[in-house]
Design a protein around this motif. Structure first.
Motif, short mmCIF file in Angstrom:
data_model
loop_
_atom_site.label_atom_id
_atom_site.label_comp_id
_atom_site.label_asym_id
_atom_site.label_seq_id
_atom_site.Cartn_x
_atom_site.Cartn_y
_atom_site.Cartn_z
N ALA A 1 0.83 -1.21 0.00
CA ALA A 1 0.00 0.00 0.00
C ALA A 1 0.86 1.26 0.00
N SER A 2 1.99 1.22 0.74
CA SER A 2 2.87 2.39 0.77
C SER A 2 3.49 2.65 -0.59
N VAL A 3 3.69 1.60 -1.36
CA VAL A 3 4.21 1.74 -2.72
C VAL A 3 3.11 2.26 -3.66
N LEU A 4 1.92 1.68 -3.57
CA LEU A 4 0.83 2.06 -4.46
C LEU A 4 0.40 3.51 -4.26
N ALA A 5 0.56 4.04 -3.04
CA ALA A 5 0.17 5.42 -2.77
C ALA A 5 1.00 6.42 -3.58
N MET A 6 2.14 5.97 -4.09
CA MET A 6 2.98 6.82 -4.92
C MET A 6 2.53 6.84 -6.38
N LYS A 7 1.55 6.00 -6.72
CA LYS A 7 0.99 5.90 -8.07
C LYS A 7 2.05 5.54 -9.12
N PRO A 8 2.87 4.53 -8.87
CA PRO A 8 3.87 4.15 -9.88
C PRO A 8 3.22 3.45 -11.07
N SER A 9 3.89 3.48 -12.19
CA SER A 9 3.41 2.74 -13.37
C SER A 9 4.09 1.39 -13.49
N VAL A 10 5.20 1.21 -12.76
CA VAL A 10 5.96 -0.04 -12.77
C VAL A 10 6.15 -0.49 -11.32
N LEU A 11 5.94 -1.78 -11.07
CA LEU A 11 6.14 -2.35 -9.74
C LEU A 11 7.20 -3.43 -9.80
N LEU A 12 8.19 -3.34 -8.92
CA LEU A 12 9.23 -4.35 -8.80
C LEU A 12 9.06 -5.05 -7.46
N PHE A 13 9.02 -6.37 -7.47
CA PHE A 13 8.83 -7.16 -6.26
C PHE A 13 10.05 -8.04 -6.04
N ASP A 14 10.58 -8.04 -4.81
CA ASP A 14 11.71 -8.90 -4.47
C ASP A 14 11.23 -9.96 -3.48
N GLU A 15 11.06 -11.18 -3.98
CA GLU A 15 10.59 -12.32 -3.19
C GLU A 15 9.32 -11.98 -2.40
N PRO A 16 8.24 -11.66 -3.09
CA PRO A 16 7.03 -11.20 -2.38
C PRO A 16 6.34 -12.24 -1.51
N THR A 17 6.63 -13.54 -1.70
CA THR A 17 5.97 -14.55 -0.87
C THR A 17 6.79 -14.91 0.37
N ALA A 18 7.94 -14.29 0.55
CA ALA A 18 8.74 -14.56 1.76
C ALA A 18 7.92 -14.20 3.00
N PHE A 19 7.97 -15.04 4.01
CA PHE A 19 7.29 -14.85 5.30
C PHE A 19 5.78 -15.06 5.24
N LEU A 20 5.24 -15.49 4.11
CA LEU A 20 3.79 -15.62 4.00
C LEU A 20 3.32 -17.05 4.24
N ASP A 21 2.18 -17.18 4.94
CA ASP A 21 1.56 -18.49 5.08
C ASP A 21 0.71 -18.74 3.83
N PRO A 22 0.22 -19.98 3.62
CA PRO A 22 -0.51 -20.30 2.39
C PRO A 22 -1.71 -19.39 2.12
N ARG A 23 -2.46 -19.03 3.15
CA ARG A 23 -3.63 -18.18 2.94
C ARG A 23 -3.21 -16.79 2.46
N ALA A 24 -2.19 -16.22 3.11
CA ALA A 24 -1.71 -14.90 2.71
C ALA A 24 -1.13 -14.94 1.30
N ARG A 25 -0.48 -16.05 0.95
CA ARG A 25 0.07 -16.21 -0.39
C ARG A 25 -1.03 -16.22 -1.43
N ARG A 26 -2.11 -16.94 -1.16
CA ARG A 26 -3.25 -16.97 -2.10
C ARG A 26 -3.86 -15.59 -2.25
N ASN A 27 -3.97 -14.87 -1.16
CA ASN A 27 -4.52 -13.53 -1.20
C ASN A 27 -3.64 -12.61 -2.03
N LEU A 28 -2.33 -12.74 -1.88
CA LEU A 28 -1.41 -11.91 -2.65
C LEU A 28 -1.51 -12.19 -4.14
N ILE A 29 -1.67 -13.46 -4.51
CA ILE A 29 -1.85 -13.81 -5.92
C ILE A 29 -3.06 -13.08 -6.49
N LYS A 30 -4.17 -13.13 -5.78
CA LYS A 30 -5.39 -12.48 -6.24
C LYS A 30 -5.18 -10.98 -6.40
#
Length: 230
Positions: free
Chosen positions: A146-175
């Motif tokens: 959310a802190s990134v999206l508030a800047m209204k970028p046109s390009v998003l770079l993610f570094d290992e976005p599923t690190a520290f996530l449990d399966p439910r949070a991972r599914r939510n992030l995919i969506k």
């Protein structure tokens, strides 16, 4: 359009973390950046926004990575770091998300609008007044996004976005990621996740571009994955 041409990152000891990597992402395209540990994924992400010094060219929507353009490039290219604690440092999540807009000199009204929009988009309005110390790994990840999206970028770079996530949070992030319209480059070891959020796969091996093509083909090519160290 997000473009890298001959990007090279050399550490002070002479190690080439990234060597001569070139590719371009079309507006709205989503690509996974795959590779073994030490392949150069994180170095490429950090170099693309000027955190690490590099040679070659980085360009986002016509803005090139140069000292005079650094602030503007970082408005166009948002980064979600591997550890969300690196992006959450204020007393409340509201203040974390508002940090970027405030530093852009936006009005209190516009900052409020951007924070509210980012919270609503990710479905985390309930985190508004909370502190990051009390959040789960998934909640921290979404608050940092959310802190990134508030800047209204046109390009998003993610570094290992599923690190520290449990399966439910991972599914939510995919969506959530599949609903974001921005151009996305996603550095990840999590190949099933990558296949769920990216249509293209870019594979690095020892800092060099090893493969680039349709994710559904590359990520299922066992021989290629083995040769790439994955």
């Amino acid at each position: 359009m997000f473009v890298l041409e001959d990007l090279t990152v050399t550490y002070p000891d002479g190690t080439r973390a990234v060597e001569g990597v070139s590719f371009r992402l079309a507006p709205g395209e989503s690509a996974v950046l795959a590779g073994a540990n030490g392949a150069g994924k994180s170095s490429l992400i950090l170099a693309a926004v000027g955190v690490l010094p590099s040679t070659g060219m980085v360009c986002a929507d016509g803005v090139t990575l140069e000292k005079k353009n650094l602030a503007e490039l970082r408005r166009r290219v948002g980064v979600l770091f591997q550890n969300p604690d690196d992006q959450l440092f204020s007393a409340t999540i509201y203040d974390d998300i508002a940090f970027g807009p405030r530093n852009m000199g936006l009005s209190a009204e516009e900052t409020e609008r951007r924070v509210s929009e980012a919270l609503a988009l990710l479905g985390i309005e309930y985190l508004r007044g909370k502190t990051a110390l009390k959040l789960s790994g998934g909640e921290k990840r979404l608050a940092a996004l959310a802190s990134v999206l508030a800047m209204k970028p046109s390009v998003l770079l993610f570094d290992e976005p599923t690190a520290f996530l449990d399966p439910r949070a991972r599914r939510n992030l995919i969506k959530i990621m599949n609903g974001l319209p921005q151009t996305k480059l996603i550095a990840s070891h999590d190949l099933p996740f990558a296949g769920a959020v990216a249509s293209r796969a870019i594979v690095l091996k020892r800092g060099r571009l090893f493969a680039d093509g349709a994710a559904r083909e590359i990520l299922r090519d066992e021989k290629l994955m083995e040769e790439g160290g994955l």
